[in-house]
Design a protein around this motif. Sequence first.
Motif, PDB file in Angstrom:
ATOM      1  N   ALA A  36       0.966   8.506   6.063  1.00  0.00           N
ATOM      2  CA  ALA A  36       2.054   7.904   6.843  1.00  0.00           C
ATOM      3  C   ALA A  36       3.315   7.694   6.006  1.00  0.00           C
ATOM      4  CB  ALA A  36       1.600   6.570   7.435  1.00  0.00           C
ATOM      5  N   ALA A  37       3.381   8.299   4.810  1.00  0.00           N
ATOM      6  CA  ALA A  37       4.504   8.063   3.892  1.00  0.00           C
ATOM      7  C   ALA A  37       5.631   9.059   4.161  1.00  0.00           C
ATOM      8  CB  ALA A  37       4.026   8.147   2.445  1.00  0.00           C
TER       9      ALA A  37
ATOM     10  N   ALA B  44      -3.782  -4.471  18.493  1.00  0.00           N
ATOM     11  CA  ALA B  44      -3.168  -5.797  18.568  1.00  0.00           C
ATOM     12  C   ALA B  44      -1.872  -5.840  17.766  1.00  0.00           C
ATOM     13  CB  ALA B  44      -4.142  -6.858  18.060  1.00  0.00           C
ATOM     14  N   LEU B  45      -1.885  -5.222  16.576  1.00  0.00           N
ATOM     15  CA  LEU B  45      -0.669  -5.203  15.763  1.00  0.00           C
ATOM     16  C   LEU B  45       0.426  -4.372  16.436  1.00  0.00           C
ATOM     17  CD1 LEU B  45      -2.328  -4.841  12.247  1.00  0.00           C
ATOM     18  CD2 LEU B  45      -1.252  -6.883  13.202  1.00  0.00           C
ATOM     19  N   GLN B  46       0.036  -3.268  17.068  1.00  0.00           N
ATOM     20  CA  GLN B  46       1.026  -2.487  17.821  1.00  0.00           C
ATOM     21  C   GLN B  46       1.623  -3.315  18.955  1.00  0.00           C
ATOM     22  OE1 GLN B  46      -1.489   0.985  18.766  1.00  0.00           O
ATOM     23  NE2 GLN B  46       0.041   2.240  17.744  1.00  0.00           N
ATOM     24  N   TYR B  47       0.784  -4.095  19.604  1.00  0.00           N
ATOM     25  CA  TYR B  47       1.216  -4.946  20.718  1.00  0.00           C
ATOM     26  C   TYR B  47       2.263  -5.964  20.254  1.00  0.00           C
ATOM     27  CZ  TYR B  47       0.443  -7.638  25.063  1.00  0.00           C
ATOM     28  OH  TYR B  47       0.583  -8.268  26.276  1.00  0.00           O
TER      29      TYR B  47
ATOM     30  N   TYR C 220       0.808  -1.218   0.000  1.00  0.00           N
ATOM     31  CA  TYR C 220       0.000   0.000   0.000  1.00  0.00           C
ATOM     32  C   TYR C 220       0.844   1.271   0.000  1.00  0.00           C
ATOM     33  CZ  TYR C 220      -2.774   3.644   2.338  1.00  0.00           C
ATOM     34  OH  TYR C 220      -3.372   4.821   2.693  1.00  0.00           O
ATOM     35  N   GLY C 221       0.396   2.282  -0.767  1.00  0.00           N
ATOM     36  CA  GLY C 221       0.851   3.648  -0.576  1.00  0.00           C
ATOM     37  C   GLY C 221       2.061   4.088  -1.388  1.00  0.00           C
ATOM     38  N   LEU C 222       2.273   5.393  -1.381  1.00  0.00           N
ATOM     39  CA  LEU C 222       3.416   6.020  -2.043  1.00  0.00           C
ATOM     40  C   LEU C 222       4.720   5.413  -1.514  1.00  0.00           C
ATOM     41  CD1 LEU C 222       4.392   8.414  -3.898  1.00  0.00           C
ATOM     42  CD2 LEU C 222       4.467   9.788  -1.802  1.00  0.00           C
ATOM     43  N   ASN C 223       5.640   5.105  -2.431  1.00  0.00           N
ATOM     44  CA  ASN C 223       6.930   4.562  -2.009  1.00  0.00           C
ATOM     45  C   ASN C 223       8.056   5.286  -2.745  1.00  0.00           C
ATOM     46  OD1 ASN C 223       7.435   3.171  -4.586  1.00  0.00           O
ATOM     47  ND2 ASN C 223       5.835   1.741  -3.919  1.00  0.00           N
ATOM     48  N   GLU C 224       9.273   5.015  -2.322  1.00  0.00           N
ATOM     49  CA  GLU C 224      10.413   5.759  -2.869  1.00  0.00           C
ATOM     50  C   GLU C 224      10.671   5.408  -4.336  1.00  0.00           C
ATOM     51  OE1 GLU C 224      13.802   6.415  -0.024  1.00  0.00           O
ATOM     52  OE2 GLU C 224      12.599   5.064   1.221  1.00  0.00           O
ATOM     53  N   ARG C 225      10.356   4.191  -4.764  1.00  0.00           N
ATOM     54  CA  ARG C 225      10.528   3.849  -6.186  1.00  0.00           C
ATOM     55  C   ARG C 225       9.641   4.737  -7.046  1.00  0.00           C
ATOM     56  NH1 ARG C 225       7.737   1.874 -10.030  1.00  0.00           N
ATOM     57  NH2 ARG C 225       5.987   1.270  -8.699  1.00  0.00           N
ATOM     58  N   ILE C 226       8.385   4.895  -6.633  1.00  0.00           N
ATOM     59  CA  ILE C 226       7.464   5.726  -7.412  1.00  0.00           C
ATOM     60  C   ILE C 226       7.942   7.178  -7.425  1.00  0.00           C
ATOM     61  CG2 ILE C 226       5.123   6.669  -7.404  1.00  0.00           C
ATOM     62  CD1 ILE C 226       4.114   3.954  -6.480  1.00  0.00           C
TER      63      ILE C 226
ATOM     64  N   GLY D 179      -0.174  -2.108   9.437  1.00  0.00           N
ATOM     65  CA  GLY D 179      -0.996  -0.900   9.340  1.00  0.00           C
ATOM     66  C   GLY D 179      -2.447  -1.267   9.479  1.00  0.00           C
ATOM     67  N   GLY D 180      -3.316  -0.245   9.536  1.00  0.00           N
ATOM     68  CA  GLY D 180      -4.743  -0.510   9.618  1.00  0.00           C
ATOM     69  C   GLY D 180      -5.442   0.410  10.587  1.00  0.00           C
ATOM     70  N   HIS D 181      -6.560  -0.048  11.112  1.00  0.00           N
ATOM     71  CA  HIS D 181      -7.361   0.723  12.065  1.00  0.00           C
ATOM     72  C   HIS D 181      -8.020  -0.259  13.023  1.00  0.00           C
ATOM     73  CE1 HIS D 181     -10.761  -0.424   9.481  1.00  0.00           C
ATOM     74  NE2 HIS D 181     -10.006  -0.063   8.473  1.00  0.00           N
ATOM     75  N   ARG D 182      -8.996   0.213  13.770  1.00  0.00           N
ATOM     76  CA  ARG D 182      -9.565  -0.617  14.824  1.00  0.00           C
ATOM     77  C   ARG D 182     -10.208  -1.903  14.287  1.00  0.00           C
ATOM     78  NH1 ARG D 182     -10.838  -0.247  20.110  1.00  0.00           N
ATOM     79  NH2 ARG D 182     -12.518  -1.616  20.812  1.00  0.00           N
ATOM     80  N   ALA D 183     -10.835  -1.840  13.134  1.00  0.00           N
ATOM     81  CA  ALA D 183     -11.610  -2.984  12.652  1.00  0.00           C
ATOM     82  C   ALA D 183     -10.826  -3.923  11.747  1.00  0.00           C
ATOM     83  CB  ALA D 183     -12.859  -2.493  11.907  1.00  0.00           C
ATOM     84  N   ALA D 184      -9.749  -3.443  11.121  1.00  0.00           N
ATOM     85  CA  ALA D 184      -9.054  -4.267  10.134  1.00  0.00           C
ATOM     86  C   ALA D 184      -7.610  -3.809  10.015  1.00  0.00           C
ATOM     87  CB  ALA D 184      -9.748  -4.189   8.772  1.00  0.00           C
ATOM     88  N   GLY D 185      -6.778  -4.694   9.473  1.00  0.00           N
ATOM     89  CA  GLY D 185      -5.378  -4.334   9.301  1.00  0.00           C
ATOM     90  C   GLY D 185      -4.647  -5.316   8.418  1.00  0.00           C
ATOM     91  N   GLY D 186      -3.407  -4.953   8.087  1.00  0.00           N
ATOM     92  CA  GLY D 186      -2.531  -5.825   7.320  1.00  0.00           C
ATOM     93  C   GLY D 186      -1.174  -5.891   8.005  1.00  0.00           C
ATOM     94  N   PHE D 187      -0.415  -6.953   7.729  1.00  0.00           N
ATOM     95  CA  PHE D 187       0.857  -7.137   8.428  1.00  0.00           C
ATOM     96  C   PHE D 187       1.743  -8.089   7.644  1.00  0.00           C
ATOM     97  CE2 PHE D 187      -2.151 -10.301   9.840  1.00  0.00           C
ATOM     98  CZ  PHE D 187      -1.423 -11.484   9.895  1.00  0.00           C
ATOM     99  N   SER D 188       3.041  -8.065   7.964  1.00  0.00           N
ATOM    100  CA  SER D 188       3.972  -9.053   7.426  1.00  0.00           C
ATOM    101  C   SER D 188       4.982  -9.392   8.512  1.00  0.00           C
ATOM    102  CB  SER D 188       4.677  -8.529   6.173  1.00  0.00           C
ATOM    103  OG  SER D 188       5.440  -7.379   6.477  1.00  0.00           O
TER     104      SER D 188
END
Length: 813
Positions: free
Chosen positions: A166-167, A430-433, A140-146, A442-451
């Motif tokens: 958050a970029a 939970a992801l912060q934990y 997700y989102g703007l990155n340095e390659r772009i 990243g994400g919010h209270r109801a949903a998120g993504g992670f690696s």
Amino acid sequence: MRLERSRSTSVEPHLARLFPSQRWQVAPVQSRLAEQIARMTGLDPLLAQVLINRGLETPEQVQQFLEPESLILPSPLTEFADLGLSVELLLQAIAAQKEIAICGDYDADGMTSTALLLRALQALGARVNYAIPSRMQEGYGLNERIVEEFAGSGVQLILTVDNGIAAHRPITRARELGLAVIVTDHHDLPPELPCANAILNPKLLPHSSPYAGLAGVGVAYILAVSLAQSLGRTEDLVTALLELFTLGTIADLAPLTGVNRRWVKRGLALLPRSRFAGIQALIQVSGGLTSKQENQAFKPEAIGFRLGPRINAIGRIGDPQTVIDLLTTDDPMLAYAQAMVCEQTNQKRQQLCEEIEREAIAQLEAAQLDLERERVLVLVHPDWHHGVIGIVASRLVERYGVPVFIGSYEEQGQIRGSARGIPEFDVFGALQYCQDLLLKFGGHRAAGGFSLEADQLPALRSRLRDFAHLQLQPEQLKPLVTVDVEVHLSQITWELYHQIDRLHPCGIGNPEPVFWSAGVEVVEQKRIGKDQAHLKLVLAQTDLDSPQKIQWKATAWRWGRYYPLPTHLDVAYHLQSNTWNGETKLELELIGVRPASTRPANPIHRGNRSQGMAVVVEEKLEEQPSLPAAPEKITWSCPEPPSLDQLQPPQWLALEDLATLLPQLQGHLLIYGEQRPYLSVSATPALIAYDRPVQPCEVFILWTLPPSWTHLRWLLAKGQPRQIYVRNSQPQRPTAPELRARLRLHLSKYPDQPLNLLELGQKSWVAPCTIVAALRDMGYACGGFPPTSPLEQELLRLERWYSYPPQELAKLI
């Protein structure tokens, strides 16, 4: 409580069968107020009760809801601090013919936002192009390659849509290369904002702003319209772009309140006769419209179930350029070709979801997990497509009623996943934990993504289980069904169904009304559909005024596994129309069942209706608490904290950089406040406590201030801090109608218990005096409590309290 916990014999002991395991939350009946609203609006009292459940109580609130065009909107230029600067930067770029580049996102919101600004900027004479990062390779989102590619191709102004807040590193790099950056986004704010030239994000606005619920496409729409107005070029542009705004807003599940409700209602009327070739083609490949439907406004479900999934499927497993071309072309042939790609991709997406869901359920049931012990499900599989696992996670949450974290293995021994939660669980928290275990999240209270690295999976599973035990109680581990009002089957009519149109558009923030009926008999039932996955039923209930039985057909989607249902049930449902072979019938769509009530059916009496007015002819037999007819005394308590005489005056500091601060802390640390982060144990050497100090804590981090000076004194007396860091953010607080509704619900649940003003205040982030002001507004006399201002003034005073600077707080002690 294992995965088979929904097996129940409580209704019919001689049959062991699967039974939906749900918890119902039924709104308290407020019949007097419902009657008043019904008289004022001509609505059925049943739907007047629905309006009350949405927090609408005053004539002004009801009018603005039913007639959103009557809402007086402030100018976006006064709401968005950087909007004027953003328009000026774009005007300069257009005048100088500088190259503008849009960085979009691969979901429906991001793609419609990109198409909207492409169309608008091209129509207004700009040189503009776009890029969308790869979902599978970059995320997700703007990155340095772009950024580097933009700079290398001569771009001088980057415009992000639905991303960028958050970029930090990509935007810093863009500025180093001499590019200007405008961020338009709607995601949660990071502790520090990026160094963009201008930032447009509704999360920077007060919660009370009518623009606060905008999706990314809404921010893009406001920017496009403001730019067109400044050039005197609105012409047909503003109305046309409303179609893309509506498509993106509904597909992104943005709240249909405030300005979203007003503009989406306009857009839904435009879509059946869309002037965009791409939208017409998308309608055509998804089943087309009858001549009657072409002359009726769409309902949100037409986007949510027809157009939106076909667009989102491309973002999940296809090439986003397909959708951009679809929504920006004026060539009907090209539009139809791209729409067919969307259709075929969506069919593949459906197949992938079905396969992964089936495999996930088999994996879970083979493991025989105890959900009461686990309280969260974590599943990983090497062959699951990352683009669709979020959809599967939502289905598993619906099935099992617990948070779900689901992932797939990628190259270099990494796992990439998606998470979905339940109302009481904070996914982002939970992801912060677990952040020390994750590569990215990243994400919010109801949903998120992670690696994460694959070898960290056992630790992640254990940490998530610990977090779930912190947040969830066993009784919360069931899917929640929120119910509006009881209806007898004899009260269901086409008139009631058509009146629901006045509540539309329904969606997030204004859900479709959910009715329930008590002690319904299941006369017929059978499994239908592919793999016998659904149920078709005939339900009956004895008429209120005669021995005759009233019958209605009903459908229960994805409930084939519960066949056969018991013969007597309470049912919760939506009303829906079903057209087959040219004949349209009214039916029920079941979303909840529970064992049949032992009491007789007791719906709101609707009375005789004449000239659009509700005339009540009979009082309810067992009326639940509503607004009191005359002032009533109420018992309350507001415990005073211990004296602060022994407290050494702490040092009050503004919280500026949490990540830099945490490694420096020692001893005991208290973190308090609404939506405060959960920290991993490796984030700081300090011993962390949350919300309430159980022992002295040398350092407090106040993510938000407590709701009142009394609450703060309790914290200080218990924690005896030496340093206090204050973030000064505004917590999510109820409006006046929402606060009154919460108090009514509390009083109806606990009619004989004294009100603990401190506990109630902490739950809603309001001061004791705010609660008393609301109670006095409702007609309750709170004897012994000091005088209060009117409720709206108390809420304004509360807003000022939460903005109190640290140096002023130090003077209070």
